[in-house]
Design a protein around this motif. Sequence first.
Motif, short mmCIF file in Angstrom:
data_model
loop_
_atom_site.label_atom_id
_atom_site.label_comp_id
_atom_site.label_asym_id
_atom_site.label_seq_id
_atom_site.Cartn_x
_atom_site.Cartn_y
_atom_site.Cartn_z
N ARG A 19 0.83 -1.21 0.00
CA ARG A 19 0.00 0.00 0.00
C ARG A 19 0.87 1.26 0.00
O ARG A 19 0.59 2.22 -0.71
CB ARG A 19 -0.94 0.00 1.20
N ARG A 20 1.93 1.27 0.85
CA ARG A 20 2.84 2.43 0.88
C ARG A 20 3.50 2.63 -0.48
O ARG A 20 3.64 3.76 -0.96
CB ARG A 20 3.91 2.23 1.96
N GLU A 21 3.90 1.55 -1.12
CA GLU A 21 4.53 1.63 -2.44
C GLU A 21 3.55 2.20 -3.47
O GLU A 21 3.91 3.05 -4.28
CB GLU A 21 5.01 0.25 -2.88
N TRP A 22 2.31 1.77 -3.43
CA TRP A 22 1.30 2.30 -4.37
C TRP A 22 1.08 3.79 -4.14
O TRP A 22 0.93 4.56 -5.09
CB TRP A 22 0.00 1.54 -4.23
N VAL A 23 1.02 4.21 -2.87
CA VAL A 23 0.84 5.64 -2.57
C VAL A 23 2.02 6.43 -3.12
O VAL A 23 1.85 7.48 -3.75
CB VAL A 23 0.67 5.86 -1.06
N LEU A 24 3.25 5.95 -2.89
CA LEU A 24 4.42 6.64 -3.41
C LEU A 24 4.42 6.70 -4.94
O LEU A 24 4.82 7.70 -5.53
CB LEU A 24 5.70 5.98 -2.91
N GLN A 25 3.97 5.64 -5.59
CA GLN A 25 3.87 5.66 -7.05
C GLN A 25 2.90 6.74 -7.51
O GLN A 25 3.19 7.50 -8.44
CB GLN A 25 3.41 4.31 -7.58
N ARG A 26 1.76 6.83 -6.86
CA ARG A 26 0.76 7.84 -7.24
C ARG A 26 1.31 9.24 -7.03
O ARG A 26 1.11 10.13 -7.86
CB ARG A 26 -0.54 7.66 -6.45
N TRP A 29 3.69 10.00 -9.80
CA TRP A 29 2.96 10.31 -11.04
C TRP A 29 2.46 11.75 -11.02
O TRP A 29 2.55 12.47 -12.00
CB TRP A 29 1.80 9.37 -11.25
N VAL A 30 1.89 12.16 -9.89
CA VAL A 30 1.36 13.52 -9.77
C VAL A 30 2.49 14.55 -9.92
O VAL A 30 2.34 15.56 -10.60
CB VAL A 30 0.61 13.71 -8.43
N VAL A 31 3.65 14.28 -9.30
CA VAL A 31 4.79 15.20 -9.41
C VAL A 31 5.23 15.30 -10.87
O VAL A 31 5.46 16.40 -11.38
CB VAL A 31 5.95 14.74 -8.50
N TRP A 32 5.37 14.17 -11.56
CA TRP A 32 5.79 14.21 -12.97
C TRP A 32 4.77 14.94 -13.84
O TRP A 32 5.14 15.71 -14.72
CB TRP A 32 6.01 12.80 -13.52
N ILE A 33 3.50 14.73 -13.60
CA ILE A 33 2.47 15.43 -14.37
C ILE A 33 2.56 16.93 -14.11
O ILE A 33 2.46 17.75 -15.03
CB ILE A 33 1.07 14.88 -14.03
#
Length: 110
Positions: A19-26, A29-33
């Motif tokens: 779950r922590r890994e998924w949150v960090l991925q999201r 993604w938001v930072v890159w966008i």
Amino acid sequence: MGIQRVGDLEISQDTAFQRREWVLQRVGWVVWIAVIVAAMSGLMGEGPLSDATAGGPGDLLRVRYHRFVRHAAPRTLEIELQPGAVQGKQARVWLNQEYLEGLEIQDITP
């Protein structure tokens, strides 16, 4: 961490870590966008947010410039004078010495 049996396989799972890994991925993604949108809008060079104008259509002096420029990237500074700003056949424009020290003038076009 729990071990789950699937057929003949024993698979260890750490759902909290997952779950922590998924949150960090999201978040990534938001930072890159956000970076891509900022770049496309002109916050890192050319774009609609970078172009600026000082002075209006009725003013004697109007300057078009870029708010954000990259180091050593060529840019154009447009200074537009109305007929009322010209005395005889001369017009004088003063630029700040600190501003001029930060650039390299390549061309002046009347």
